[in-house]
Design an enzyme around this catalytic site. Structure first.
Site, PDB file in Angstrom:
ATOM      1  CG  ASP A 174      56.015  81.810  73.609  1.00  0.00           C
ATOM      2  OD1 ASP A 174      55.014  82.017  72.908  1.00  0.00           O
ATOM      3  OD2 ASP A 174      56.450  82.636  74.452  1.00  0.00           O
ATOM      4  CG  HIS A 180      57.024  77.177  76.368  1.00  0.00           C
ATOM      5  ND1 HIS A 180      56.465  77.564  77.575  1.00  0.00           N
ATOM      6  CD2 HIS A 180      57.878  78.166  76.004  1.00  0.00           C
ATOM      7  CE1 HIS A 180      56.967  78.741  77.929  1.00  0.00           C
ATOM      8  NE2 HIS A 180      57.828  79.122  76.998  1.00  0.00           N
TER       9      HIS A 180
END
Length: 338
Positions: A144, A286
């Site tokens: 993400d 991430h």
């Protein structure tokens, strides 16, 4: 489908064109089409009908070779919402009738390959039908908040080195800043998803602003890559049922939260993922933290050593994810907002 056959009768050559279960013509013979209701195509499933609309928007942009400035307009095109309306099955795909629109199209034909998992198998050519897939040894890594100008390219090199693919949920304003990196994500065989424009909490901003954020980010991704993303991942995992219906894209959540943003520690990231990951897991990480990206090579090697195959979200979900539903793992889904 059966192939074209020839039969001699009474001295005359009779050419037989054979069809599949629903009369879909054999490729190469465009003269025949069959009308079928959307209720039949979807088994009266509103989520499947929303998936047809999603695929139709993509095809409108593709067929008209539209620029990104036209992405907002495609969401205003009148598309089928009623099960008793009819489309037509043709040799090339499903022909969808359109209401009067600024693209000046009366209909558009959505290829069968883009309808896999969206309409019932019986209405698809055999090669496009979904088959059961064992997910006990499949895992999807997802990342993400990118793209990051330095870390995302570094991660892409790692994925290429170990011959695995992942799914990236990108923030629209960063896609606009680094479009070449978003293109590189797709060029490497990975997937791109929508993670809002600026990481807003959808629950806090409401349905109208949520939809605007999603469309704006879709526009940025389309401008960068020439395609609309299939999936949305809401920031913080927050989404209401109304927002899920308005977005009309499958929602992808996760079953393994690495909490890499909290640790910012390579070894803790590795331990967290390895402890929680099982067959069918969607792993959240991430690609904006150096420690997270540094942990990925070890995570890949250890998961492979356990016999896992690392795949995209589409592969894990067997290409059957539908709008209005949120997916936590291979066999774990529910209505958005619940």
């Amino acid at each position: 489908m059966m192939k074209q056959g020839k039969l001699m009768m009474s001295g005359a050559l009779v050419t037989l064109l054979t069809f599949g279960l629903v009369g879909v013509p054999v490729a190469g013979h465009a003269a025949t089409s069959k009308a079928v209701t959307y209720g039949q195509l979807t088994n009266n499933n509103a989520h499947r009908l929303a998936a047809i609309r999603q695929a139709t928007r993509q095809e409108i942009l593709k067929q008209t070779k539209s620029k990104s400035s036209r992405v907002k307009a495609v969401y205003k095109v009148g598309l089928p919402y009623h099960m008793n309306k009819k489309g037509k099955l043709t040799t090339k795909g499903l022909r969808v009738s359109l209401q009067k629109n600024s693209f000046k199209l009366k209909n558009v034909t959505v290829p069968y390959k883009d309808l896999k998992g969206k309409i019932r198998n019986r209405y698809l050519p055999k090669k496009q039908r979904t088959k059961s897939v064992k997910t006990s040894k499949l895992v999807a890594l997802t990342f993400d908040d990118g793209p990051d100008k330095t870390l995302t390219p570094r991660l892409l090199k790692t994925l290429k080195k170990y011959k695995v693919h992942a799914t990236f949920f990108e923030v629209g304003q960063s896609v606009s800043r680094y479009p070449q990196i978003s293109r590189a994500v797709l060029a490497g065989g990975n997937e791109l998803g929508n993670h809002s424009w600026n990481h807003s909490d959808f629950n806090a901003i409401g349905t109208a602003k949520t939809k605007a954020q999603i469309i704006r980010t879709n526009q940025a991704i389309y401008k960068a890559t020439g395609t609309l993303p299939q999936y949305v991942r809401p920031p913080y995992g927050n989404i209401t049922a109304a927002e899920g219906r308005a977005i009309e894209q499958p929602i992808v959540r996760w079953s393994v939260d690495s909490r890499d943003w909290a640790y910012l520690n390579k070894q803790k990231d590795i331990n967290s993922v390895m402890h929680a990951t099982r067959g069918g897991s969607i792993v959240l990480m991430h690609d904006i933290h150096s420690q997270s990206v540094a942990a990925v090579p070890t995570i890949i090697k250890r998961l492979k050593a356990k016999g896992y195959k690392l795949v995209t979200v589409s592969q894990l979900l067997n290409y059957q994810a539908l709008p209005g539903l949120q997916y936590f793992g291979a066999h774990d889904y529910r209505t958005a907002g619940k």
